[in-house]
Scaffold this motif. Structure first.
Motif, PDB file in Angstrom:
ATOM      1  N   SER A 151      49.105  17.131 -87.153  1.00 22.88           N
ATOM      2  CA  SER A 151      49.147  16.987 -88.604  1.00 22.88           C
ATOM      3  C   SER A 151      48.087  17.864 -89.266  1.00 22.88           C
ATOM      4  N   PRO A 152      48.433  18.536 -90.354  1.00 19.28           N
ATOM      5  CA  PRO A 152      47.432  19.333 -91.071  1.00 19.28           C
ATOM      6  C   PRO A 152      46.363  18.479 -91.745  1.00 19.28           C
ATOM      7  N   ALA A 153      46.666  17.192 -91.927  1.00 23.48           N
ATOM      8  CA  ALA A 153      45.700  16.265 -92.520  1.00 23.48           C
ATOM      9  C   ALA A 153      45.491  15.088 -91.573  1.00 23.48           C
ATOM     10  N   LYS A 154      44.251  14.643 -91.429  1.00 22.68           N
ATOM     11  CA  LYS A 154      43.931  13.513 -90.564  1.00 22.68           C
ATOM     12  C   LYS A 154      44.041  12.208 -91.349  1.00 22.68           C
ATOM     13  N   GLY A 155      44.422  11.130 -90.660  1.00 20.58           N
ATOM     14  CA  GLY A 155      44.595   9.831 -91.290  1.00 20.58           C
ATOM     15  C   GLY A 155      45.977   9.304 -90.972  1.00 20.58           C
ATOM     16  N   ARG A 156      46.087   7.992 -90.722  1.00 19.63           N
ATOM     17  CA  ARG A 156      47.371   7.436 -90.281  1.00 19.63           C
ATOM     18  C   ARG A 156      48.511   7.732 -91.250  1.00 19.63           C
ATOM     19  N   SER A 157      48.261   7.566 -92.561  1.00 18.58           N
ATOM     20  CA  SER A 157      49.331   7.797 -93.535  1.00 18.58           C
ATOM     21  C   SER A 157      49.844   9.222 -93.462  1.00 18.58           C
TER      22      SER A 157
ATOM     23  N   PHE B 142      50.737 -17.081 -86.923  1.00 16.03           N
ATOM     24  CA  PHE B 142      51.103 -16.999 -88.335  1.00 16.03           C
ATOM     25  C   PHE B 142      51.904 -15.741 -88.669  1.00 16.03           C
ATOM     26  N   THR B 143      51.930 -14.764 -87.763  1.00 18.51           N
ATOM     27  CA  THR B 143      52.639 -13.524 -88.076  1.00 18.51           C
ATOM     28  C   THR B 143      54.156 -13.685 -88.067  1.00 18.51           C
ATOM     29  N   ARG B 144      54.646 -14.859 -87.731  1.00 19.29           N
ATOM     30  CA  ARG B 144      56.085 -15.120 -87.794  1.00 19.29           C
ATOM     31  C   ARG B 144      56.545 -15.326 -89.235  1.00 19.29           C
ATOM     32  N   PHE B 145      55.603 -15.560 -90.142  1.00 16.64           N
ATOM     33  CA  PHE B 145      55.948 -15.844 -91.537  1.00 16.64           C
ATOM     34  C   PHE B 145      55.863 -14.579 -92.388  1.00 16.64           C
ATOM     35  N   ASP B 146      56.711 -14.513 -93.396  1.00 15.77           N
ATOM     36  CA  ASP B 146      56.756 -13.342 -94.269  1.00 15.77           C
ATOM     37  C   ASP B 146      55.744 -13.502 -95.402  1.00 15.77           C
ATOM     38  N   VAL B 147      54.480 -13.374 -95.041  1.00 15.75           N
ATOM     39  CA  VAL B 147      53.377 -13.494 -95.994  1.00 15.75           C
ATOM     40  C   VAL B 147      52.552 -12.218 -95.919  1.00 15.75           C
ATOM     41  N   ASP B 148      52.373 -11.552 -97.043  1.00 15.16           N
ATOM     42  CA  ASP B 148      51.713 -10.252 -97.036  1.00 15.16           C
ATOM     43  C   ASP B 148      50.294 -10.303 -96.482  1.00 15.16           C
ATOM     44  N   ALA B 149      49.581 -11.394 -96.722  1.00 17.19           N
ATOM     45  CA  ALA B 149      48.184 -11.485 -96.297  1.00 17.19           C
ATOM     46  C   ALA B 149      48.037 -11.468 -94.777  1.00 17.19           C
ATOM     47  N   ILE B 150      49.095 -11.785 -94.057  1.00 15.91           N
ATOM     48  CA  ILE B 150      49.021 -11.776 -92.593  1.00 15.91           C
ATOM     49  C   ILE B 150      49.959 -10.732 -92.003  1.00 15.91           C
ATOM     50  N   ARG B 151      50.206  -9.664 -92.782  1.00 14.23           N
ATOM     51  CA  ARG B 151      51.022  -8.566 -92.284  1.00 14.23           C
ATOM     52  C   ARG B 151      50.095  -7.465 -91.782  1.00 14.23           C
ATOM     53  N   PHE B 152      50.068  -7.264 -90.471  1.00 16.79           N
ATOM     54  CA  PHE B 152      49.145  -6.321 -89.854  1.00 16.79           C
ATOM     55  C   PHE B 152      49.880  -5.062 -89.407  1.00 16.79           C
ATOM     56  N   GLY B 153      49.214  -3.910 -89.528  1.00 14.43           N
ATOM     57  CA  GLY B 153      49.814  -2.659 -89.095  1.00 14.43           C
ATOM     58  C   GLY B 153      50.134  -2.638 -87.619  1.00 14.43           C
TER      59      GLY B 153
ATOM     60  N   GLU C  77      47.391   0.883 -95.371  1.00 19.74           N
ATOM     61  CA  GLU C  77      48.516   1.718 -95.771  1.00 19.74           C
ATOM     62  C   GLU C  77      49.858   1.040 -95.476  1.00 19.74           C
ATOM     63  N   ASP C  78      49.883   0.221 -94.418  1.00 24.74           N
ATOM     64  CA  ASP C  78      51.111  -0.492 -94.067  1.00 24.74           C
ATOM     65  C   ASP C  78      51.465  -1.522 -95.134  1.00 24.74           C
ATOM     66  N   GLN C  79      50.447  -2.252 -95.590  1.00 24.36           N
ATOM     67  CA  GLN C  79      50.669  -3.250 -96.638  1.00 24.36           C
ATOM     68  C   GLN C  79      51.258  -2.599 -97.885  1.00 24.36           C
ATOM     69  N   HIS C  80      50.691  -1.477 -98.257  1.00 25.03           N
ATOM     70  CA  HIS C  80      51.135  -0.783 -99.466  1.00 25.03           C
ATOM     71  C   HIS C  80      52.597  -0.352 -99.352  1.00 25.03           C
ATOM     72  N   LEU C  81      52.972   0.193 -98.200  1.00 26.78           N
ATOM     73  CA  LEU C  81      54.351   0.632 -98.014  1.00 26.78           C
ATOM     74  C   LEU C  81      55.309  -0.549 -97.971  1.00 26.78           C
ATOM     75  N   ILE C  82      54.942  -1.601 -97.244  1.00 21.83           N
ATOM     76  CA  ILE C  82      55.840  -2.750 -97.106  1.00 21.83           C
ATOM     77  C   ILE C  82      56.153  -3.381 -98.466  1.00 21.83           C
ATOM     78  N   LYS C  83      55.174  -3.445 -99.345  1.00 25.92           N
ATOM     79  CA  LYS C  83      55.423  -3.984-100.688  1.00 25.92           C
ATOM     80  C   LYS C  83      56.494  -3.170-101.406  1.00 25.92           C
ATOM     81  N   ARG C  84      56.433  -1.859-101.248  1.00 21.05           N
ATOM     82  CA  ARG C  84      57.425  -1.001-101.891  1.00 21.05           C
ATOM     83  C   ARG C  84      58.788  -1.118-101.208  1.00 21.05           C
ATOM     84  N   LEU C  85      58.778  -1.259 -99.888  1.00 17.42           N
ATOM     85  CA  LEU C  85      60.033  -1.411 -99.157  1.00 17.42           C
ATOM     86  C   LEU C  85      60.776  -2.675 -99.591  1.00 17.42           C
TER      87      LEU C  85
END
Length: 232
Positions: A59-65, A127-138, A163-171
């Protein structure tokens, strides 16, 4: 059919095993390409990945996103599966993803488990079985139809953390999101290096700052100050 995209930076200790187990767990051979989106590793990550017959792009830029977006730009399949280099998906994961997509879910993830046996980590994972944003891990990995991913504009490259949280909200605004009730297995190395309870406390602080609207610059500065690491 699907493309796996793995962002890497100095992951020589994990990448060969991850690629090997990806292929072993792809029982129905639905994975046509594994793309390693490297951020300029200074160890043997790239050489090891190439030897394992993965496609490596730098990648020309470093960072997961930035790295995941760059890797996705080379993908040829309809479904993209983003996976961390130290995370192993469950057996038949690709079939589970395909079945979810066939049912109309344009995106989703798996539950979480760690490679270290500790009651507190197990409780967090439950708790990751539940669809709650606060426990959504990359680390839970993420699948998304390529057309849906492109419609959102991909990962926001201004986001260095969460970055995962941000994308999932939009998805979730444009497609059905599902949590497949099987766990991936991810490394507990950050918890072991920094202390299990301390690390979880740090993650809660960072998430709280994120929800309060702190800038990415301040989130990154707080993360680097509080947790021992050589990358984010």
């Amino acid at each position: 059919m699907m493309t796996v995209i793995i962002p890497t930076f100095n992951e020589a200790a994990h990448i060969q095993s991850t690629i090997q187990q990806l292929r072993e767990h792809d029982v129905d051979n639905l994975i046509t390409e594994i793309i390693i989106a490297d951020g300029g590793s200074t160890d043997d990550t790239v050489a090891i990945a190439k030897a394992a017959n993965a496609t490596v792009v730098v990648s020309p830029a470093k960072g997961r996103s930035a790295q995941m977006n760059y890797g996705a730009s080379f993908a040829t399949e309809d479904i993209l599966y983003f996976l961390h280099a130290d995370t192993i998906p469950p057996k038949n994961f690709s079939t589970d993803i395909a079945m979810s997509a066939d049912k109309g879910c344009g995106a989703g993830c798996f539950m979480l488990s760690f490679d270290y046996d500790h009651w507190f980590l197990k409780a967090n994972c439950w708790f990751t079985r539940f669809d709650v944003d606060a426990i959504r891990f990359g680390d839970q990995s993420l699948f998304v139809r390529k057309s849906v991913f492109e419609k959102t504009g991909g990962f926001c490259e201004k986001h260095i953390v969460l970055e995962d949280q941000h994308l999932i909200k939009r998805l979730k605004k444009i497609t059905r999101f599902t949590i497949i009730k099987k766990p991936v297995v991810t490394s507990a190395r950050k918890y072991l290096e920094n202390g299990i309870y301390k690390t979880q406390r740090i993650f809660f602080i960072i998430y709280g700052m994120y929800r309060l609207g702190y800038s990415q610059q301040k989130l990154v500065a707080a993360y680097k100050k509080m947790i021992t690491q050589n990358k984010i």
